[in-house]
Each structure stands twice: as structure tokens, then as C-alpha cells.
Design a protein around this motif. Structure first.
Motif, PDB file in Angstrom:
ATOM      1  N   UNK A   2       1.781   3.693   2.957  1.00 21.85           N
ATOM      2  CA  UNK A   2       0.447   3.487   3.327  1.00 21.85           C
ATOM      3  C   UNK A   2       0.399   3.800   4.545  1.00 21.85           C
ATOM      4  N   UNK A  82      -5.925  -0.191   3.101  1.00 22.67           N
ATOM      5  CA  UNK A  82      -5.017   0.782   3.709  1.00 22.67           C
ATOM      6  C   UNK A  82      -5.271   2.269   3.124  1.00 22.67           C
ATOM      7  N   UNK A 119      -5.653  -3.513  -5.634  1.00 24.98           N
ATOM      8  CA  UNK A 119      -4.422  -4.025  -6.126  1.00 24.98           C
ATOM      9  C   UNK A 119      -4.513  -5.313  -6.558  1.00 24.98           C
ATOM     10  N   UNK A 129      -5.585  -6.055  -1.972  1.00 23.40           N
ATOM     11  CA  UNK A 129      -5.670  -4.678  -1.177  1.00 23.40           C
ATOM     12  C   UNK A 129      -6.407  -3.675  -2.042  1.00 23.40           C
ATOM     13  N   UNK A 131      -6.848   0.244  -1.596  1.00 20.41           N
ATOM     14  CA  UNK A 131      -6.270   1.508  -1.124  1.00 20.41           C
ATOM     15  C   UNK A 131      -7.354   2.721  -1.154  1.00 20.41           C
TER      16      UNK A 131
ATOM     17  N   UNK B  22       6.102  -4.936   1.329  1.00 19.76           N
ATOM     18  CA  UNK B  22       5.453  -3.905   2.036  1.00 19.76           C
ATOM     19  C   UNK B  22       6.408  -2.759   2.317  1.00 19.76           C
ATOM     20  N   UNK B  26       4.896  -0.646  -0.930  1.00 19.86           N
ATOM     21  CA  UNK B  26       3.785  -0.100  -0.293  1.00 19.86           C
ATOM     22  C   UNK B  26       4.483   0.982   0.909  1.00 19.86           C
ATOM     23  N   UNK B  27       5.741   1.008   1.059  1.00 22.28           N
ATOM     24  CA  UNK B  27       6.175   2.109   1.920  1.00 22.28           C
ATOM     25  C   UNK B  27       6.120   1.932   3.292  1.00 22.28           C
ATOM     26  N   UNK B  28       5.934   0.878   3.932  1.00 22.05           N
ATOM     27  CA  UNK B  28       5.766   0.644   5.233  1.00 22.05           C
ATOM     28  C   UNK B  28       6.851   0.367   6.123  1.00 22.05           C
ATOM     29  N   UNK B  48       1.614  -0.280  11.149  1.00 18.51           N
ATOM     30  CA  UNK B  48       0.760   0.934  10.786  1.00 18.51           C
ATOM     31  C   UNK B  48       0.669   1.649  11.699  1.00 18.51           C
TER      32      UNK B  48
END
Lengths: 134, 134
Positions: A2, A82, A119, A129, A131, B22, B26-28, B48
Motif C-alpha cells: 500500500x 489506500x 476488503x 479497507x 484499495x 499491515x 498490506x506490505x507497509x 504511509x
């Protein structure tokens, strides 16, 4: 995966009143109201220096925010959105990780004219959420 | 008056699990957990590009997020935090407009070491709003 927080969406019963709160009481820059009949809502955007707040008011029968407002009659924060670079790649990665994508899993064109997916809140800390492809 | 969205706060029962969602799903970029005993919560920040998400887990007796989690057992979006240049001037303007400031109306030092105030959800579209001096 994100990237930026595109917006925070707040569902309200009376978008004119909510717009006045943000414009007059909180002193923010507030857009005009736009009807989005394809999405069952009217929208107003609050422009902040680093992101935006999206006010949502139900429009027509079967609005997707009607049940939320039944449970939260004063309004409330409905979802966070996001940005992702590639929404289909993001979806495939999330599904592989066991996360649930709402609907049929195919991105739809959202209120900003870009592909979006939602999501399942149960898989994301109780928060809905969205996207959006950046 | 309001400036940047400083953060969106999400209350959760299990901050380690939420951090993993996360970070891994979600790769944050996710910070370490920090206990904030003065505030009755532990925090984790999701960084973010344009703002941050603050995960909150109850800490100790009488945590300010305990009731929220009783009502929202999966967790949920707890508040939004907007930056203001002068928190006392902001408070005085809001009170003059009839908005309710929570507590005794005096700014407290928040989890980021800056003066903060919370505003009554009934006056702000059903959302708990934190103001933080930038």
C-alpha cells in the motif's frame, strides 16, 4: 504494497450540515456536493494538505451506506482508502494470503474514476479497507 | 483552521496481530510497539508516504479505548487527528462556535509529545476528532 492514504470516508445523514461543520467550524476547503447514482451516494470532498476526507450521504434505494447509518445514526468513519500501483496484482497477493475481497473480486470503477476493490473488515482490524489504483 | 491529517487511529485487541496484517499482508512499514502508560494504550505506527495509521491496544486498567472495543470486538477506526497551528486559538474558536471540547478543555501532551485536544463526536459527524498542535 500500500502507498498513500487516498482518503478517509465519513458517512453522514445530512451532507450539507456535515459540509458546514468542516467548512465553517473546522475551516477546511470543502467541494460542492456531487451525486454519484452509480454508487448510491452523494459525495463532498474536504481537501487537506496531504489527503482528503470524503463525506458520503445515501442516495436512492439500497445505498451501500444505509445499514451503516442505521447502526451509527450520528454518522461515523466508514472506510479508509489506500492507493496501490497495480490493483489486480494487489488483489492476487491478498487472496493468496487468505484475505477476503468483497463482491466478485473484480475491480470496479470507483467514485474517482479509478479501479477500486473493498476488503473484508474481519481480515483488516475491523476496518473496511478500499484499495484504489493510483 | 485544520491542516494536515496527522493520523487515523485504529483500536485493536491484539496489536501484534494487527501489525502483522499491515506489515505482511498490506506490505507497509510498521514501527515497534511502544507502551504509553500515561495514555492507557500501546501504540504502533504504520508509516504511509503522506500520513500515518496509529494502531492502539488497551494498556492497564481503565484504558480509554476499552469501551470502544467492547462495542467493536473486531477493532475499528477510533479517531482522526488533524493538525492545527495554535491549539488554544483553535479551541477558543470551536467553543465560540458551540462545539464541545472533551475533558476540562485544556490541551494535554499526547502520544507524540505535542499538545492535543479531543472534540465531541456528536458535534463532528459522529467521529471522534483529535486536534494536535503541529
Amino acid at each position: 504494497m500500500i502507498g498513500r492514504l487516498n482518503h478517509v470516508a465519513i458517512a453522514v445523514r445530512d451532507i450539507a450540515k456535515a459540509s458546514a461543520v468542516y467548512r465553517d467550524t473546522l475551516g477546511a476547503e470543502v467541494s460542492e456536493k456531487v451525486a454519484q447514482p452509480d454508487h448510491g451516494v452523494s459525495t463532498v470532498f474536504i481537501h487537506l494538505p496531504n489527503t482528503k476526507i470524503e463525506l458520503l450521504e445515501p442516495l436512492g434505494e439500497g445505498s451501500p451506506i444505509a445499514k451503516f447509518l442505521d447502526k451509527n445514526p450520528d454518522g461515523g468513519i466508514h472506510h479508509v482508502c489506500y492507493e496501490v500501483d497495480d490493483i489486480k496484482a494487489a488483489r492476487d497477493k491478498l487472496k493468496a494470503d487468505g484475505a477476503r475481497v468483497l463482491g466478485d473480486g473484480e475491480p470496479k470503477i470507483g467514485a474517482h474514476g479509478k479501479p477500486v476493490l473493498f476488503l473484508h473488515p474481519k481480515d483488516f482490524c475491523g476496518t473496511l479497507v478500499e484499495l484504489e489504483q493510483a
